[in-house]
Design a protein around this motif. Structure first.
Motif, PDB file in Angstrom:
ATOM      1  N   THR A 169       0.679  -1.322  -0.008  1.00 36.15           N
ATOM      2  CA  THR A 169      -0.065   0.110   0.107  1.00 36.15           C
ATOM      3  C   THR A 169       0.853   1.314   0.207  1.00 36.15           C
ATOM      4  O   THR A 169       1.578   1.273   0.927  1.00 36.15           O
ATOM      5  CB  THR A 169      -0.826  -0.236   1.413  1.00 36.15           C
ATOM      6  OG1 THR A 169      -1.761  -1.193   1.464  1.00 36.15           O
ATOM      7  CG2 THR A 169      -1.981   1.133   1.061  1.00 36.15           C
ATOM      8  N   PRO A 170       0.698   2.167  -0.970  1.00 35.39           N
ATOM      9  CA  PRO A 170       1.348   3.428  -0.950  1.00 35.39           C
ATOM     10  C   PRO A 170       0.772   4.365  -0.228  1.00 35.39           C
ATOM     11  O   PRO A 170      -0.466   4.294   0.090  1.00 35.39           O
ATOM     12  CB  PRO A 170       1.404   3.760  -2.464  1.00 35.39           C
ATOM     13  CG  PRO A 170       0.007   3.400  -2.862  1.00 35.39           C
ATOM     14  CD  PRO A 170      -0.186   1.843  -2.075  1.00 35.39           C
ATOM     15  N   LEU A 171       1.428   5.419   0.381  1.00 38.60           N
ATOM     16  CA  LEU A 171       0.789   6.393   1.100  1.00 38.60           C
ATOM     17  C   LEU A 171       0.230   7.400   0.293  1.00 38.60           C
ATOM     18  O   LEU A 171       0.487   7.684  -0.805  1.00 38.60           O
ATOM     19  CB  LEU A 171       2.095   7.220   1.675  1.00 38.60           C
ATOM     20  CG  LEU A 171       2.692   6.966   3.112  1.00 38.60           C
ATOM     21  CD1 LEU A 171       3.652   7.795   3.518  1.00 38.60           C
ATOM     22  CD2 LEU A 171       1.669   6.710   4.100  1.00 38.60           C
ATOM     23  N   ASN A 172      -1.006   7.839   0.923  1.00 42.46           N
ATOM     24  CA  ASN A 172      -1.867   8.896   0.021  1.00 42.46           C
ATOM     25  C   ASN A 172      -1.115  10.093   0.233  1.00 42.46           C
ATOM     26  O   ASN A 172      -0.183  10.466   1.384  1.00 42.46           O
ATOM     27  CB  ASN A 172      -2.901   9.235   0.929  1.00 42.46           C
ATOM     28  CG  ASN A 172      -3.993   7.883   0.885  1.00 42.46           C
ATOM     29  OD1 ASN A 172      -3.915   7.066   1.601  1.00 42.46           O
ATOM     30  ND2 ASN A 172      -5.042   8.050   0.210  1.00 42.46           N
ATOM     31  N   GLU A 173      -1.191  11.060  -0.899  1.00 41.40           N
ATOM     32  CA  GLU A 173      -0.715  12.420  -0.665  1.00 41.40           C
ATOM     33  C   GLU A 173      -0.973  13.145   0.726  1.00 41.40           C
ATOM     34  O   GLU A 173      -0.176  13.750   1.260  1.00 41.40           O
ATOM     35  CB  GLU A 173      -1.123  13.375  -1.570  1.00 41.40           C
ATOM     36  CG  GLU A 173      -0.882  12.939  -3.159  1.00 41.40           C
ATOM     37  CD  GLU A 173       0.941  13.049  -3.172  1.00 41.40           C
ATOM     38  OE1 GLU A 173       1.541  14.041  -2.641  1.00 41.40           O
ATOM     39  OE2 GLU A 173       1.451  12.118  -3.727  1.00 41.40           O
ATOM     40  N   GLU A 174      -1.968  13.083   1.316  1.00 40.89           N
ATOM     41  CA  GLU A 174      -2.502  13.539   2.472  1.00 40.89           C
ATOM     42  C   GLU A 174      -1.737  13.065   3.795  1.00 40.89           C
ATOM     43  O   GLU A 174      -1.681  13.606   4.874  1.00 40.89           O
ATOM     44  CB  GLU A 174      -3.825  13.313   2.975  1.00 40.89           C
ATOM     45  CG  GLU A 174      -5.234  13.784   2.037  1.00 40.89           C
ATOM     46  CD  GLU A 174      -5.186  12.911   0.672  1.00 40.89           C
ATOM     47  OE1 GLU A 174      -5.949  13.475  -0.055  1.00 40.89           O
ATOM     48  OE2 GLU A 174      -4.442  11.946   0.452  1.00 40.89           O
ATOM     49  N   LEU A 175      -1.205  12.001   3.521  1.00 43.70           N
ATOM     50  CA  LEU A 175      -0.254  11.224   4.762  1.00 43.70           C
ATOM     51  C   LEU A 175       1.431  11.596   4.430  1.00 43.70           C
ATOM     52  O   LEU A 175       1.836  11.261   5.390  1.00 43.70           O
ATOM     53  CB  LEU A 175      -0.648   9.669   4.881  1.00 43.70           C
ATOM     54  CG  LEU A 175      -1.922   9.399   5.269  1.00 43.70           C
ATOM     55  CD1 LEU A 175      -1.975   7.687   5.143  1.00 43.70           C
ATOM     56  CD2 LEU A 175      -2.157   9.932   6.493  1.00 43.70           C
ATOM     57  N   LYS A 176       1.638  12.066   3.373  1.00 48.15           N
ATOM     58  CA  LYS A 176       3.195  12.192   3.146  1.00 48.15           C
ATOM     59  C   LYS A 176       3.930  12.855   3.869  1.00 48.15           C
ATOM     60  O   LYS A 176       5.058  12.600   4.255  1.00 48.15           O
ATOM     61  CB  LYS A 176       3.476  12.257   1.766  1.00 48.15           C
ATOM     62  CG  LYS A 176       3.063  11.164   0.697  1.00 48.15           C
ATOM     63  CD  LYS A 176       3.473  11.660  -0.848  1.00 48.15           C
ATOM     64  CE  LYS A 176       3.241  10.203  -1.614  1.00 48.15           C
ATOM     65  NZ  LYS A 176       3.327  10.219  -3.010  1.00 48.15           N
ATOM     66  N   PRO A 177       3.286  13.973   4.360  1.00 48.18           N
ATOM     67  CA  PRO A 177       3.893  14.803   5.409  1.00 48.18           C
ATOM     68  C   PRO A 177       4.269  13.954   7.014  1.00 48.18           C
ATOM     69  O   PRO A 177       5.084  14.367   7.779  1.00 48.18           O
ATOM     70  CB  PRO A 177       3.080  15.946   5.856  1.00 48.18           C
ATOM     71  CG  PRO A 177       1.974  16.129   4.690  1.00 48.18           C
ATOM     72  CD  PRO A 177       1.959  14.770   4.027  1.00 48.18           C
ATOM     73  N   LEU A 178       3.566  12.651   6.904  1.00 48.04           N
ATOM     74  CA  LEU A 178       3.613  12.005   8.304  1.00 48.04           C
ATOM     75  C   LEU A 178       4.416  10.544   7.769  1.00 48.04           C
ATOM     76  O   LEU A 178       4.277   9.845   8.793  1.00 48.04           O
ATOM     77  CB  LEU A 178       2.292  11.780   8.581  1.00 48.04           C
ATOM     78  CG  LEU A 178       1.239  12.836   9.022  1.00 48.04           C
ATOM     79  CD1 LEU A 178      -0.025  12.434   9.601  1.00 48.04           C
ATOM     80  CD2 LEU A 178       1.953  14.002   9.976  1.00 48.04           C
ATOM     81  N   ALA A 179       5.110  10.744   6.749  1.00 53.65           N
ATOM     82  CA  ALA A 179       5.762   9.600   6.315  1.00 53.65           C
ATOM     83  C   ALA A 179       6.665   8.928   7.340  1.00 53.65           C
ATOM     84  O   ALA A 179       7.296   9.728   8.203  1.00 53.65           O
ATOM     85  CB  ALA A 179       6.636   9.785   4.955  1.00 53.65           C
ATOM     86  N   TRP A 180       6.807   7.634   7.278  1.00 53.58           N
ATOM     87  CA  TRP A 180       7.862   6.980   8.295  1.00 53.58           C
ATOM     88  C   TRP A 180       8.425   5.851   7.612  1.00 53.58           C
ATOM     89  O   TRP A 180       7.733   5.187   6.722  1.00 53.58           O
ATOM     90  CB  TRP A 180       7.118   6.423   9.533  1.00 53.58           C
ATOM     91  CG  TRP A 180       7.840   5.788  10.652  1.00 53.58           C
ATOM     92  CD1 TRP A 180       8.406   6.347  11.404  1.00 53.58           C
ATOM     93  CD2 TRP A 180       7.735   4.292  10.775  1.00 53.58           C
ATOM     94  NE1 TRP A 180       9.160   5.440  12.443  1.00 53.58           N
ATOM     95  CE2 TRP A 180       8.605   4.022  11.819  1.00 53.58           C
ATOM     96  CE3 TRP A 180       7.257   3.174   9.985  1.00 53.58           C
ATOM     97  CZ2 TRP A 180       9.030   2.770  12.264  1.00 53.58           C
ATOM     98  CZ3 TRP A 180       7.430   1.963  10.601  1.00 53.58           C
ATOM     99  CH2 TRP A 180       8.466   1.922  11.700  1.00 53.58           C
ATOM    100  N   GLU A 181       9.706   5.668   7.766  1.00 51.48           N
ATOM    101  CA  GLU A 181      10.445   4.654   7.294  1.00 51.48           C
ATOM    102  C   GLU A 181      10.497   3.389   7.942  1.00 51.48           C
ATOM    103  O   GLU A 181      11.318   3.750   9.217  1.00 51.48           O
ATOM    104  CB  GLU A 181      11.809   5.015   6.577  1.00 51.48           C
ATOM    105  CG  GLU A 181      12.299   4.052   5.607  1.00 51.48           C
ATOM    106  CD  GLU A 181      13.450   4.507   4.915  1.00 51.48           C
ATOM    107  OE1 GLU A 181      14.638   3.857   4.867  1.00 51.48           O
ATOM    108  OE2 GLU A 181      13.689   5.611   4.623  1.00 51.48           O
TER     109      GLU A 181
END
Length: 185
Positions: A169-181
């Motif tokens: 599942t890819p991150l939504n654009e809306e969640l990208k500021p909260l991305a975590w690796e």
């Protein structure tokens, strides 16, 4: 990796459409997790129903989200860590708690430390909680009800973390500021 569809409301199986529409209306966007789950409408229905049930537990909204975030981080689920970072912010957790949980550390707040420690233990032990962990959780001011409510958190994260791992599942654009690796295994 098998390419699982990332459905829209229009492309989803008929039995998933109403749940996708409701989720999109509630959240303001369609989370890609739900778009992937839609391939199996009963999985999507199960997740949404269980999520609604979990929201009714006696755990506070911050405690609920802290448990979900901690389990997701331990399960190395980048999508869910981002999503629950947003959820715990919305619930009112302070930035230090969020930073600690995303780093897989124990928060300084004693109640949140107990919730996340026990939720992570329960998840790691596949439900075979050690008596010392149960005792520590109860001694921190929680009840047997809370113990069993954290089983719901583990079940939710099994549904979503496993789906994200399998379906990529890819991150939504809306969640990208909260991305975590996720850290390497």
């Amino acid at each position: 990796m098998t390419d699982f569809p990332l459905h829209t409301v229009d492309s989803a199986p008929e039995d998933a459409k109403a749940n996708l529409q409701a989720a999109e209306k509630k959240m303001g966007f369609l989370p890609n997790l739900f778009a992937k789950m839609a391939e199996a409408p009963t999985l999507l229905e199960a997740y949404l129903a269980l999520d609604g049930i979990y929201a009714k537990t006696s755990l506070s909204p911050v405690e609920q989200q802290a448990a979900l975030l901690a389990i997701s981080a331990d399960n190395r689920c980048s999508f869910c860590v981002a999503a629950h970072t947003g959820g715990i912010k919305k619930a009112g957790a302070d930035d230090d708690v969020i930073k600690d949980l995303r780093a897989r550390n124990t928060p300084n707040d004693p109640k949140l430390a107990a919730v996340t420690r026990f939720a992570k233990h329960l998840n790691a032990q596949r439900g075979w909680a050690e008596q010392s962990e149960l005792d520590a959780f109860i001694e921190a001011g929680f009840t047997h009800q809370h113990v069993l409510e954290l089983v719901i958190a583990c079940a939710l994260k099994t549904l979503s973390n496993y789906t994200n791992h399998i379906a990529g599942t890819p991150l939504n654009e809306e969640l990208k500021p909260l991305a975590w690796e996720a850290p390497a295994p």
